[in-house]
Scaffold this motif. Structure first.
Motif, PDB file in Angstrom:
ATOM      1  N   UNK A  67      27.033  29.381  44.641  1.00 50.39           N
ATOM      2  CA  UNK A  67      27.726  30.013  45.777  1.00 50.39           C
ATOM      3  C   UNK A  67      28.167  31.431  45.454  1.00 50.39           C
ATOM      4  N   UNK A  68      27.240  32.216  44.860  1.00 48.78           N
ATOM      5  CA  UNK A  68      27.671  33.485  44.287  1.00 48.78           C
ATOM      6  C   UNK A  68      27.579  34.677  45.248  1.00 48.78           C
ATOM      7  N   UNK A  69      28.520  35.600  45.040  1.00 43.69           N
ATOM      8  CA  UNK A  69      28.576  36.858  45.769  1.00 43.69           C
ATOM      9  C   UNK A  69      28.406  37.984  44.758  1.00 43.69           C
ATOM     10  N   UNK A  70      27.549  38.922  45.061  1.00 42.86           N
ATOM     11  CA  UNK A  70      27.192  40.004  44.147  1.00 42.86           C
ATOM     12  C   UNK A  70      27.897  41.261  44.631  1.00 42.86           C
ATOM     13  N   UNK A  71      28.768  41.772  43.771  1.00 46.42           N
ATOM     14  CA  UNK A  71      29.848  42.639  44.196  1.00 46.42           C
ATOM     15  C   UNK A  71      29.791  44.004  43.528  1.00 46.42           C
ATOM     16  N   UNK A  72      30.235  45.016  44.269  1.00 47.22           N
ATOM     17  CA  UNK A  72      30.430  46.360  43.719  1.00 47.22           C
ATOM     18  C   UNK A  72      31.923  46.692  43.747  1.00 47.22           C
ATOM     19  N   UNK A  73      32.390  47.265  42.641  1.00 51.53           N
ATOM     20  CA  UNK A  73      33.790  47.623  42.441  1.00 51.53           C
ATOM     21  C   UNK A  73      33.787  48.992  41.773  1.00 51.53           C
ATOM     22  N   UNK A  74      34.787  49.797  42.032  1.00 47.94           N
ATOM     23  CA  UNK A  74      34.875  51.081  41.359  1.00 47.94           C
ATOM     24  C   UNK A  74      36.291  51.344  40.880  1.00 47.94           C
ATOM     25  N   UNK A  75      36.399  52.254  39.914  1.00 45.07           N
ATOM     26  CA  UNK A  75      37.697  52.663  39.396  1.00 45.07           C
ATOM     27  C   UNK A  75      37.728  54.167  39.245  1.00 45.07           C
ATOM     28  N   UNK A  76      38.389  54.860  40.167  1.00 43.32           N
ATOM     29  CA  UNK A  76      38.537  56.309  40.029  1.00 43.32           C
ATOM     30  C   UNK A  76      39.392  56.646  38.814  1.00 43.32           C
ATOM     31  N   UNK A  77      39.270  57.842  38.287  1.00 42.22           N
ATOM     32  CA  UNK A  77      40.060  58.209  37.107  1.00 42.22           C
ATOM     33  C   UNK A  77      41.557  58.098  37.387  1.00 42.22           C
ATOM     34  N   UNK A  78      42.258  57.411  36.508  1.00 44.23           N
ATOM     35  CA  UNK A  78      43.701  57.273  36.610  1.00 44.23           C
ATOM     36  C   UNK A  78      44.188  56.319  37.686  1.00 44.23           C
ATOM     37  N   UNK A  79      43.251  55.592  38.313  1.00 41.03           N
ATOM     38  CA  UNK A  79      43.634  54.688  39.403  1.00 41.03           C
ATOM     39  C   UNK A  79      43.164  53.259  39.105  1.00 41.03           C
ATOM     40  N   UNK A  80      43.528  52.346  39.965  1.00 41.80           N
ATOM     41  CA  UNK A  80      43.152  50.952  39.791  1.00 41.80           C
ATOM     42  C   UNK A  80      41.770  50.643  40.335  1.00 41.80           C
ATOM     43  N   UNK A  81      41.397  49.380  40.204  1.00 42.77           N
ATOM     44  CA  UNK A  81      40.101  48.930  40.682  1.00 42.77           C
ATOM     45  C   UNK A  81      40.097  48.866  42.209  1.00 42.77           C
TER      46      UNK A  81
END
Length: 120
Positions: free
Chosen positions: A33-47
């Motif tokens: 049941x998987x979901x394939x995900x994109x996440x990013x982290x800008x400099x000095x910030x959270x996910x």
């Protein structure tokens, strides 16, 4: 075990399109049941969660980026991809792909991440 690897240009000019690919090995992206995900982290910030594409090919995006984002997949290559249009320096970040279990919503595994800088 399942492994993910991001690839794509590390430098994108403002107003252009950011394109990244995540190659999955050790398991099929069509497996429930998987979901394939994109996440990013800008400099000095959270996910920041960008969006995902499901095992059946349905995509969902975070509202703040929805108008500029497309996530697609190529099951023959066992890859999924991110396109982010009209980028600005605010899109500079480390971009990660990850697998999410749709039962316990656990994010595992992650790719190593790839730095994308938006600049002239």
């Amino acid at each position: 075990q399942v492994q993910l690897q991001e690839s794509g240009p590390g430098l994108v000019k403002p107003s252009q399109t950011l394109s990244l690919t995540c190659t999955v090995s050790g398991g099929s992206i069509s497996t429930k049941p998987y979901y394939w995900t994109w996440i990013r982290q800008p400099p000095g910030k959270g996910l920041e969660w960008i969006g995902h594409i499901s095992y059946s090919g349905s995509a969902v995006y975070t509202p703040s980026l929805k108008s500029r984002t497309a996530i697609s997949r190529d099951t023959s290559k066992n890859q999924f991809a991110l396109q982010l249009t009209s980028v600005s320096p605010e899109d500079t970040a480390v971009y990660y792909c990850a697998r999410v279990d749709g039962v316990n919503w656990e994010y595992d595994p992650w790719g190593q991440g790839t730095q994308v800088t938006v600049s002239d």
